[in-house]
Motif scaffolding. Structure first.
Motif, PDB file in Angstrom:
ATOM      1  N   VAL A  28      54.487  43.915  62.086  1.00  0.00           N
ATOM      2  CA  VAL A  28      53.682  44.504  63.162  1.00  0.00           C
ATOM      3  C   VAL A  28      52.207  44.157  62.994  1.00  0.00           C
ATOM      4  N   ARG A  29      51.737  44.129  61.759  1.00  0.00           N
ATOM      5  CA  ARG A  29      50.334  43.787  61.496  1.00  0.00           C
ATOM      6  C   ARG A  29      50.315  42.835  60.309  1.00  0.00           C
ATOM      7  N   MET A  30      50.347  41.550  60.612  1.00  0.00           N
ATOM      8  CA  MET A  30      50.520  40.541  59.581  1.00  0.00           C
ATOM      9  C   MET A  30      49.345  40.495  58.615  1.00  0.00           C
ATOM     10  N   VAL A  31      48.142  40.576  59.141  1.00  0.00           N
ATOM     11  CA  VAL A  31      46.941  40.488  58.310  1.00  0.00           C
ATOM     12  C   VAL A  31      46.084  41.702  58.585  1.00  0.00           C
ATOM     13  N   ALA A  32      45.609  42.335  57.519  1.00  0.00           N
ATOM     14  CA  ALA A  32      44.745  43.513  57.650  1.00  0.00           C
ATOM     15  C   ALA A  32      43.847  43.584  56.425  1.00  0.00           C
ATOM     16  N   PRO A  33      42.743  44.316  56.518  1.00  0.00           N
ATOM     17  CA  PRO A  33      41.839  44.420  55.365  1.00  0.00           C
ATOM     18  C   PRO A  33      42.535  45.096  54.187  1.00  0.00           C
ATOM     19  N   TYR A  34      42.141  44.662  52.998  1.00  0.00           N
ATOM     20  CA  TYR A  34      42.620  45.305  51.773  1.00  0.00           C
ATOM     21  C   TYR A  34      41.759  46.517  51.458  1.00  0.00           C
ATOM     22  N   PRO A  35      42.364  47.530  50.812  1.00  0.00           N
ATOM     23  CA  PRO A  35      43.777  47.652  50.438  1.00  0.00           C
ATOM     24  C   PRO A  35      44.658  47.986  51.646  1.00  0.00           C
ATOM     25  N   LEU A 398      54.828  46.301  40.113  1.00  0.00           N
ATOM     26  CA  LEU A 398      53.380  46.429  39.922  1.00  0.00           C
ATOM     27  C   LEU A 398      52.647  45.230  40.506  1.00  0.00           C
ATOM     28  N   ALA A 399      53.222  44.030  40.357  1.00  0.00           N
ATOM     29  CA  ALA A 399      52.579  42.831  40.912  1.00  0.00           C
ATOM     30  C   ALA A 399      52.493  42.910  42.433  1.00  0.00           C
ATOM     31  N   VAL A 400      53.565  43.385  43.076  1.00  0.00           N
ATOM     32  CA  VAL A 400      53.519  43.556  44.530  1.00  0.00           C
ATOM     33  C   VAL A 400      52.456  44.588  44.913  1.00  0.00           C
ATOM     34  N   GLY A 401      52.388  45.681  44.124  1.00  0.00           N
ATOM     35  CA  GLY A 401      51.374  46.702  44.391  1.00  0.00           C
ATOM     36  C   GLY A 401      49.962  46.156  44.261  1.00  0.00           C
ATOM     37  N   LEU A 402      49.730  45.288  43.287  1.00  0.00           N
ATOM     38  CA  LEU A 402      48.397  44.701  43.113  1.00  0.00           C
ATOM     39  C   LEU A 402      48.037  43.807  44.299  1.00  0.00           C
ATOM     40  N   ILE A 403      49.032  43.061  44.801  1.00  0.00           N
ATOM     41  CA  ILE A 403      48.751  42.219  45.973  1.00  0.00           C
ATOM     42  C   ILE A 403      48.397  43.085  47.173  1.00  0.00           C
ATOM     43  N   ALA A 404      49.187  44.149  47.399  1.00  0.00           N
ATOM     44  CA  ALA A 404      48.918  45.035  48.537  1.00  0.00           C
ATOM     45  C   ALA A 404      47.588  45.762  48.394  1.00  0.00           C
ATOM     46  N   ALA A 405      47.165  46.005  47.143  1.00  0.00           N
ATOM     47  CA  ALA A 405      45.883  46.670  46.910  1.00  0.00           C
ATOM     48  C   ALA A 405      44.698  45.728  47.004  1.00  0.00           C
ATOM     49  N   GLY A 406      44.964  44.399  47.081  1.00  0.00           N
ATOM     50  CA  GLY A 406      43.883  43.433  47.214  1.00  0.00           C
ATOM     51  C   GLY A 406      43.328  42.928  45.913  1.00  0.00           C
ATOM     52  N   ALA A 407      44.113  43.053  44.816  1.00  0.00           N
ATOM     53  CA  ALA A 407      43.607  42.609  43.519  1.00  0.00           C
ATOM     54  C   ALA A 407      43.382  41.102  43.478  1.00  0.00           C
ATOM     55  N   GLY A 408      44.168  40.354  44.258  1.00  0.00           N
ATOM     56  CA  GLY A 408      44.013  38.911  44.245  1.00  0.00           C
ATOM     57  C   GLY A 408      43.059  38.372  45.287  1.00  0.00           C
ATOM     58  N   TYR A 409      42.438  39.269  46.061  1.00  0.00           N
ATOM     59  CA  TYR A 409      41.522  38.818  47.110  1.00  0.00           C
ATOM     60  C   TYR A 409      40.305  38.146  46.475  1.00  0.00           C
ATOM     61  N   ARG A 410      39.944  36.986  46.967  1.00  0.00           N
ATOM     62  CA  ARG A 410      38.853  36.161  46.434  1.00  0.00           C
ATOM     63  C   ARG A 410      39.141  35.649  45.024  1.00  0.00           C
ATOM     64  N   ASN A 411      40.372  35.770  44.562  1.00  0.00           N
ATOM     65  CA  ASN A 411      40.748  35.279  43.234  1.00  0.00           C
ATOM     66  C   ASN A 411      42.139  34.648  43.364  1.00  0.00           C
ATOM     67  N   GLY A 412      42.158  33.375  43.690  1.00  0.00           N
ATOM     68  CA  GLY A 412      43.427  32.706  43.925  1.00  0.00           C
ATOM     69  C   GLY A 412      44.316  32.652  42.707  1.00  0.00           C
ATOM     70  N   THR A 413      43.715  32.545  41.511  1.00  0.00           N
ATOM     71  CA  THR A 413      44.519  32.487  40.289  1.00  0.00           C
ATOM     72  C   THR A 413      45.272  33.794  40.071  1.00  0.00           C
ATOM     73  N   LEU A 414      44.576  34.922  40.219  1.00  0.00           N
ATOM     74  CA  LEU A 414      45.226  36.223  40.032  1.00  0.00           C
ATOM     75  C   LEU A 414      46.296  36.449  41.088  1.00  0.00           C
ATOM     76  N   GLU A 415      46.022  36.036  42.317  1.00  0.00           N
ATOM     77  CA  GLU A 415      47.012  36.193  43.380  1.00  0.00           C
ATOM     78  C   GLU A 415      48.262  35.372  43.085  1.00  0.00           C
ATOM     79  N   SER A 416      48.076  34.148  42.599  1.00  0.00           N
ATOM     80  CA  SER A 416      49.224  33.302  42.265  1.00  0.00           C
ATOM     81  C   SER A 416      50.044  33.909  41.130  1.00  0.00           C
TER      82      SER A 416
END
Length: 462
Positions: A28-35, A398-416
């Motif tokens: 329903v909302r593919m992209v939204a601000p984190y978290p 926990l990894a999915v939770g970190l992605i949803a919380a925006g932990a990897g935003y502006r950090n491509g290595t952490l997101e990967s």
């Protein structure tokens, strides 16, 4: 051993409802601000439900707790032999879990600093004209086939009426672009340096908080047919065991009055194995009878010691069909029917060891529909078998939770890293369970003197 009750069943439904809601929120909302608080809320529901399921399944039944009944034909309380379909349902669960993960991966890869800069500067979506093609690379993926990635310059409307901005960007198409082609663009007229996105208009709208593009819906819908078909096939082929004959092969059946005496494990073959077949190591129950005993090996998803403890000293009848020709490590289908009507499907050895009773052939037809419901379904393994897998699942969650919380935003290595951990956790968990269970069964076989097939490559048994 713990049987299914209403709270445990409700917890399972609620956990999967959280997974479904997670996927719906992304579509329903593919992209939204984190978290992404909507995604984190869905995960919280699934986490609480999973914790309740685990505690109820491991703990003692609550006083007055009701066991869920699965009515069968004819008004009898029959239930299908659930371990027979467990392998297929595990595959269904993995496929179903991949769908929200794929949507989350697409969402996180689209949520970039470039998109944030465009949105903060006043985004606009327009159909623009390609004025120059700088390069074109041909790429091939098995899932989508061949496509072309091109660097282009486009002519887009500027911030004021009549002005024109020249933007550079990358476009992916099924055919190489040419000057004069029209393509959709998402950009900030007041800040052209922020960059741009080129592609289909539906995909660009999803970047501004709209629903997923039709291609994403279609891909997930097509992929979702796989678990539905597998689940349907599983329910069609699983044994209901409304009568004893459902779990036996053809021939003259034998029967033996037995009592559950403990747990065991053994490695064995089905009759007439191929030259390359490895013996199967499986858990089982030691069934005693005056003058000897027999073993009943069952599916590996049942903990033999937990099952033997729950059924200790229970009495019933064991039914199987002997064969005229056999080897000591061969087995045949068997059904144990307890006096309370519960049944357990499995296999029993065909060998003629001194302690192995051969039972008595039935002079007449098999008894009527005595089995009322399958034993189980929750006979959890020792914690040492599931602890490494539980850790792997927790890390993935926990990894999915970190992605949803925006932990990897502006950090491509952490997101990967988070995406890899999220995808690898369930696979590592299943492999860990398989390895730990194999070790456990080998130790149990040594302690109880279970059946050992006299063939090579026993260490490769599955």
């Amino acid at each position: 051993m713990r049987e299914r009750d209403r709270i445990t069943a409700a917890a399972s439904v609620l956990a999967w409802a959280g997974v479904a809601a997670f996927l719906v929120c992304l579509l329903v909302r593919m992209v939204a601000p984190y978290p992404r608080w909507d995604l984190l809320g869905c995960m919280s529901v699934s986490a609480v439900a999973a914790a309740v399921w685990w505690l109820r399944a491991r703990g003692r039944p609550a006083p007055g707790g009701k066991t869920a009944d699965f009515p069968g034909r004819g008004g009898r309380g029959t239930s299908r032999w659930w371990p027979a379909r467990r392998g297929v349902l595990v595959s269904v669960a993995f496929i179903a879990l991949y769908m929200p993960f794929e949507a989350l991966s697409a969402s996180s890869s689209a949520t970039t600093p470039t998109l944030a800069a465009i949105i903060s500067s006043g985004p606009r979506i327009a159909t623009v004209t390609i004025t120059k093609v700088h390069y074109t690379h041909r790429k091939t993926l098995k899932s989508i086939g061949t496509y072309f990635v091109s660097g282009v310059t486009v002519k887009a409307p500027g911030p004021d009426h009549g002005t024109v901005e020249r933007l550079k960007g990358t476009v992916e198409q099924s055919a190489p672009p040419r000057p004069g082609d029209r393509v959709g663009a998402l950009y900030a007229p007041d800040n052209p340096e922020a960059g741009s996105y080129l592609g289909r208009l539906s995909a660009l709208r999803s970047l501004l908080g709209g629903p997923a593009p039709p291609g994403e819906f279609g891909l997930l819908a097509l992929y979702g047919l796989v678990p539905l078909v597998l689940a349907r096939l599983s329910y069609r082929t699983a044994t209901t065991c409304r009568s004893i004959a459902d779990g036996l092969g053809e021939g003259q059946p034998h029967t033996l009055r037995v009592r559950v005496d403990g747990a065991t494990a053994g490695s064995f073959h089905r009759p007439f194995p191929s030259a390359t077949q490895s013996p199967r190591l499986a858990p089982g129950l030691r069934l005693s009878s005056p003058g000897g005993s027999r073993d009943l090996f069952h599916e590996r998803c049942l903990d033999p010691e937990g099952l033997a403890s729950a059924l200790s000293n229970q009495q019933g009848w064991l039914y199987w069909v002997p064969m005229a020709e056999h080897r000591p490590e061969w087995v045949t289908d068997a059904v144990l029917v307890l006096d309370d009507g519960r049944y357990l499907c499995g296999v029993t050895p065909l060998g003629a060891a001194p302690h192995m009773l051969q039972g008595e052939p039935l002079g007449g037809p098999l008894p009527g529909p005595e089995p009322s419901r399958a034993i189980g379904p929750y006979a959890l393994w020792h914690p040492r078998v599931h602890l490494p897998a539980a850790v792997a699942y927790a890390v993935s969650f926990l990894a999915v939770g970190l992605i949803a919380a925006g932990a990897g935003y502006r950090n491509g290595t952490l997101e990967s890293i988070c995406l890899i951990l999220a995808a690898a956790g369930p696979i590592a968990g299943l492999l860990s369970i398989r390895f730990q269970r194999q070790r456990y069964l080998r130790e149990l076989r040594r302690r109880t003197g279970g059946l050992t097939a006299s063939v090579p490559n026993e260490g490769n048994s599955v």
